[in-house]
Write a protein that holds these residues in place. Structure first.
Motif, PDB file in Angstrom:
ATOM      1  N   ALA A   1       0.840  -1.204   0.000  1.00  0.00           N
ATOM      2  CA  ALA A   1       0.000   0.000   0.000  1.00  0.00           C
ATOM      3  C   ALA A   1       0.872   1.249   0.000  1.00  0.00           C
ATOM      4  O   ALA A   1       0.589   2.218  -0.719  1.00  0.00           O
ATOM      5  CB  ALA A   1      -0.925   0.007   1.216  1.00  0.00           C
ATOM      6  N   PHE A   2       1.946   1.215   0.774  1.00  0.00           N
ATOM      7  CA  PHE A   2       2.846   2.374   0.805  1.00  0.00           C
ATOM      8  C   PHE A   2       3.404   2.660  -0.588  1.00  0.00           C
ATOM      9  O   PHE A   2       3.439   3.813  -1.035  1.00  0.00           O
ATOM     10  CB  PHE A   2       3.993   2.158   1.797  1.00  0.00           C
ATOM     11  CG  PHE A   2       4.923   3.334   1.821  1.00  0.00           C
ATOM     12  CD1 PHE A   2       4.615   4.462   2.572  1.00  0.00           C
ATOM     13  CD2 PHE A   2       6.077   3.352   1.046  1.00  0.00           C
ATOM     14  CE1 PHE A   2       5.432   5.585   2.546  1.00  0.00           C
ATOM     15  CE2 PHE A   2       6.902   4.467   1.025  1.00  0.00           C
ATOM     16  CZ  PHE A   2       6.589   5.577   1.777  1.00  0.00           C
TER      17      PHE A   2
ATOM     18  N   ALA B   1       2.056   1.833  -3.464  1.00  0.00           N
ATOM     19  CA  ALA B   1       0.974   2.313  -4.344  1.00  0.00           C
ATOM     20  C   ALA B   1       0.676   3.786  -4.071  1.00  0.00           C
ATOM     21  O   ALA B   1       0.469   4.576  -5.002  1.00  0.00           O
ATOM     22  CB  ALA B   1      -0.286   1.467  -4.129  1.00  0.00           C
ATOM     23  N   ILE B   2       0.703   4.175  -2.802  1.00  0.00           N
ATOM     24  CA  ILE B   2       0.421   5.569  -2.443  1.00  0.00           C
ATOM     25  C   ILE B   2       1.550   6.471  -2.942  1.00  0.00           C
ATOM     26  O   ILE B   2       1.305   7.503  -3.565  1.00  0.00           O
ATOM     27  CB  ILE B   2       0.251   5.713  -0.914  1.00  0.00           C
ATOM     28  CG1 ILE B   2      -1.031   4.993  -0.467  1.00  0.00           C
ATOM     29  CG2 ILE B   2       0.231   7.183  -0.492  1.00  0.00           C
ATOM     30  CD1 ILE B   2      -1.133   4.783   1.031  1.00  0.00           C
TER      31      ILE B   2
END
Lengths: 151, 151
Positions: free
Chosen positions: A45-46, A48-49
């Motif tokens: 997620a990190f 992707a962000i």
């Protein structure tokens, strides 16, 4: 003298501390999985962000120490005459630093950042299980206007 | 025999019809500016949405005719163990086609699309001025869990 708080984009080195803050909370303790090394899903997620120009994970720091976090998402919509909106999510302050106005500073920073990105509004949802959260946002100037639903 | 409804990503040629639908609504009539040619802000938003892999503007079509629209946004979050969420916004059915279940089909399509994108939930907010909207979503299976606020 109160030290200045710095706001900056989070780096991967901040991620453990961020997840620890998210998990250290009545609702977060049920949802998150804070263990070291962190589950891969947080790292994914990190990435992707950080690689998305319309998402920013931001930390508040007192010198080197991470004391707060939020995520801000910029979204282009057709509605409201094609207006961009900013959505704020995952706002958390380090437990030892609560009641010092850090949350308010984080949100005010986000409102300013949303202006820089030409957003016509900043929106967020607060869980019904957080009765104090809505009052906190209302004190800053937010108006409750909608109900959030999920499936 | 009921004709099949097709769901597809909107093209720029659909934009006039989309804005007309958004404006033809109690709240939309106050917010939107439907005039031809369309204000540039709509075209700019359309370009931003189409060039963003995490945003999709989707139309429901009965043969060639556009009869519904929604926007779906996929967002990576650190919260919920780094889970992706889908946010649905700007759901509208052509006024002459209302009460035929098209809104339900649109939302069910969005739920399926969110699964394909590995989202762990689909969320939306409904304005307090749309008392029927929340009931509509609850019938489909949504649960009201939060309050939305904006500034």
């Amino acid at each position: 003298m109160e030290s200045d708080i710095i706001f900056r984009e989070a780096t991967e080195q901040d991620l453990n501390k961020i997840v620890e803050m998210l998990a250290n909370d009545a609702l977060g303790s049920k949802r998150e999985r804070y263990e070291l090394p962190l589950p891969e899903s947080y790292k994914d997620a990190f990435k992707a962000i950080s690689s998305d120009p319309n998402n920013e994970l931001v930390v508040a720091c007192d010198e080197e120490k991470v004391i707060g976090v939020l995520q801000i998402t910029f979204t282009p919509y057709i509605t409201h005459q094609g207006g961009w909106r900013a959505t704020v999510e995952g706002v958390r302050t380090l437990s030892s630093e609560r009641s010092k106005g850090i949350g308010t500073k984080l949100i005010k920073w986000a409102i300013q950042r949303a202006k820089e990105r030409n957003c016509h509004l900043v929106q967020l949802t607060t869980d019904k299980e957080r009765p104090d959260a809505l009052r906190f946002y209302e004190r800053i100037g937010f108006k409750s206007h909608s109900r959030g639903a999920k499936v």
